[in-house]
Design an enzyme around this catalytic site. Structure first.
Site, PDB file in Angstrom:
ATOM      1  N   ASP A 191       7.098   7.264   1.600  1.00 10.98           N
ATOM      2  CA  ASP A 191       6.224   6.256   2.212  1.00 10.98           C
ATOM      3  C   ASP A 191       5.260   5.657   1.189  1.00 10.98           C
ATOM      4  O   ASP A 191       4.900   6.307   0.209  1.00 10.98           O
ATOM      5  CB  ASP A 191       5.449   6.902   3.381  1.00 10.98           C
ATOM      6  N   GLY A 203       5.064  -0.411   0.327  1.00  6.45           N
ATOM      7  CA  GLY A 203       4.376  -1.680   0.579  1.00  6.45           C
ATOM      8  C   GLY A 203       2.976  -1.686  -0.018  1.00  6.45           C
ATOM      9  O   GLY A 203       2.567  -2.646  -0.680  1.00  6.45           O
ATOM     10  N   ASN A 235      11.798   0.992  12.011  1.00  2.00           N
ATOM     11  CA  ASN A 235      11.560   0.054  10.915  1.00  2.00           C
ATOM     12  C   ASN A 235      12.181  -1.330  11.145  1.00  2.00           C
ATOM     13  O   ASN A 235      11.855  -2.291  10.437  1.00  2.00           O
ATOM     14  CB  ASN A 235      12.062   0.625   9.572  1.00  2.00           C
ATOM     15  N   ARG A 267      10.112  -4.729  11.355  1.00  6.65           N
ATOM     16  CA  ARG A 267       9.521  -5.414  10.193  1.00  6.65           C
ATOM     17  C   ARG A 267      10.046  -6.846  10.059  1.00  6.65           C
ATOM     18  O   ARG A 267      11.075  -7.185  10.631  1.00  6.65           O
ATOM     19  CB  ARG A 267       9.842  -4.612   8.938  1.00  6.65           C
ATOM     20  N   ARG A 282       5.473  14.327   2.531  1.00  7.27           N
ATOM     21  CA  ARG A 282       5.268  12.896   2.793  1.00  7.27           C
ATOM     22  C   ARG A 282       4.300  12.330   1.766  1.00  7.27           C
ATOM     23  O   ARG A 282       3.230  12.892   1.537  1.00  7.27           O
ATOM     24  CB  ARG A 282       4.720  12.668   4.202  1.00  7.27           C
TER      25      ARG A 282
HETATM   26  C1  IPE Z   1       8.369   3.277   2.995  1.00 10.59           C
HETATM   27  O1  IPE Z   1       7.343   2.451   2.520  1.00 10.59           O
HETATM   28  C2  IPE Z   1       9.705   2.576   3.024  1.00 10.59           C
HETATM   29  C3  IPE Z   1      10.207   2.267   4.385  1.00 10.59           C
HETATM   30  C4  IPE Z   1       9.627   2.622   5.489  1.00 10.59           C
HETATM   31  C5  IPE Z   1      11.452   1.517   4.467  1.00 10.59           C
HETATM   32  P1  IPE Z   1       6.613   1.410   3.475  1.00 10.59           P
HETATM   33  O2  IPE Z   1       7.357   0.141   3.444  1.00 10.59           O
HETATM   34  O3  IPE Z   1       6.395   2.000   4.821  1.00 10.59           O
HETATM   35  O4  IPE Z   1       5.232   1.227   2.726  1.00 10.59           O
HETATM   36  P2  IPE Z   1       3.803   1.157   3.407  1.00 10.59           P
HETATM   37  O5  IPE Z   1       3.642   2.397   4.233  1.00 10.59           O
HETATM   38  O6  IPE Z   1       3.771  -0.081   4.243  1.00 10.59           O
HETATM   39  O7  IPE Z   1       2.853   1.107   2.257  1.00 10.59           O
HETATM   40  C1  IPE Z   2       8.370   6.442   7.861  1.00 18.26           C
HETATM   41  O1  IPE Z   2       7.496   5.526   7.299  1.00 18.26           O
HETATM   42  C2  IPE Z   2       9.779   5.973   7.686  1.00 18.26           C
HETATM   43  C3  IPE Z   2      10.286   5.988   6.328  1.00 18.26           C
HETATM   44  C4  IPE Z   2       9.653   6.404   5.251  1.00 18.26           C
HETATM   45  C5  IPE Z   2      11.626   5.499   6.171  1.00 18.26           C
HETATM   46  P1  IPE Z   2       6.822   4.375   8.155  1.00 18.26           P
HETATM   47  O2  IPE Z   2       5.983   3.588   7.202  1.00 18.26           O
HETATM   48  O3  IPE Z   2       7.841   3.625   8.909  1.00 18.26           O
HETATM   49  O4  IPE Z   2       5.930   5.204   9.191  1.00 18.26           O
HETATM   50  P2  IPE Z   2       4.644   4.775  10.018  1.00 18.26           P
HETATM   51  O5  IPE Z   2       4.965   3.471  10.671  1.00 18.26           O
HETATM   52  O6  IPE Z   2       3.519   4.645   9.037  1.00 18.26           O
HETATM   53  O7  IPE Z   2       4.419   5.904  10.965  1.00 18.26           O
HETATM   54 MG    MG Z   3       4.927   3.149   5.630  1.00 13.80          MG
END
Ligand code: IPE
Ligand code: IPE
Ligand code: MG
Length: 238
Positions: free
Chosen positions: A17, A20, A65, A68, A184
């Site tokens: 995680d 982004g 996901n 998004r 995590r």
């Molecule tokens: C994890 O990073 C990748 C996926 C969930 C596909 P994020 O895309 O959730 O990154 P943040 O949490 O928004 O920073």
């Molecule tokens: C969990 O991350 C899913 C993955 C890392 C693929 P998310 O970014 O989707 O989780 P939340 O939305 O913060 O709980």
């Molecule tokens: Mg995330």
């Protein structure tokens, strides 16, 4: 007494995680974080393999996901496709690759590669590399319940005989060791629908690092932290 800090034989879950936020921190588009995250995935997988890890399960994409923006989803799926092409190289390794999740929602070309990679590697005896894509723990347990109900409806199973082992036999991870620890990244302290059944007695580890900043030394630190925990499994411990 000498402590064993090795990763050998462990089953490990990783919630990758923070891609982004890593990108945002640098004034880059979120997708730049996913690209960098894919490189880190490759490196940590290679390292885990060298360390003799028994099984590693990555959370790559959750059932939630899909909410998004379309352009981000497109890049994530494109990166997944590139990752699949690299996974063919595992032909040379002794890894078994397993995909966890509902794959019919994915691109047909990806599904084909997933099927091929899985069937080519299924009898391998080295590290199991699980990739959770379009995966949700609740959906996985629901799927298992549905399959058992179907068997009962066909008269092949007496509902009174259903036990934990039987349910486990219908999970994507059937026959595999439960995760010793789940790590995590990104500072969030939640499971977000990852391995809900399998995490029953997993140690939970959290780091503030964003996934693209995660390195081999952080993997070592996580393994050490795991070894410092006192697992009791409901007993009274050592
Ligand atoms: C994890 O990073 C990748 C996926 C969930 C596909 P994020 O895309 O959730 O990154 P943040 O949490 O928004 O920073
Ligand atoms: C969990 O991350 C899913 C993955 C890392 C693929 P998310 O970014 O989707 O989780 P939340 O939305 O913060 O709980
Ligand atoms: Mg995330």
């Amino acid at each position: 007494m000498e402590q064993n800090h090795s990763a050998e034989g462990l089953s490990i879950g990783i919630i990758m995680d923070g891609n982004g936020r890593w990108a945002k921190q640098r004034g880059l588009p979120r997708t730049a974080g996913h690209k960098k995250g894919a490189d880190v995935f490759d490196d940590i997988t290679r390292y885990a393999n060298e360390q003799g890890v028994r099984a590693i399960t990555y959370y790559a994409f959750s059932t939630e996901n899909w909410s998004r923006p379309a352009d981000e989803l497109e890049v994530i799926m494109d990166l997944f496709g590139q990752s699949l092409k690299r996974l063919y190289k595992y032909r040379k390794e002794n890894n078994r690759v397993v995909f966890l999740g509902e794959r019919t929602a994915l691109l047909p070309a990806h599904q084909k590669m997933m099927d091929e990679i899985e069937s080519e590697t299924q009898s391998r005896t080295g590290m199991i590399l699980n990739i959770a894509i379009n995966y949700g723990g609740q959906q996985e347990i629901t799927k298992a319940a549905r399959e058992l109900a179907q068997l009962a409806a066909e008269g092949k199973l007496n509902p009174a005989d259903i036990n934990e082992d039987m349910l486990e036999g219908h999970l994507y991870t059937k026959g595999q060791p439960m995760p010793d620890f789940i790590l995590r990244t990104s500072g969030e302290m939640r499971i977000s629908n990852f391995l809900l059944w399998q995490c029953a007695y997993s140690e939970l580890l959290f780091t503030d690092l964003y996934w693209p900043d995660f390195r081999r030394k952080h993997f070592d630190e996580a393994v050490q932290e795991f070894h410092s925990r006192n697992r009791r499994f409901g007993g009274i411990g050592e």
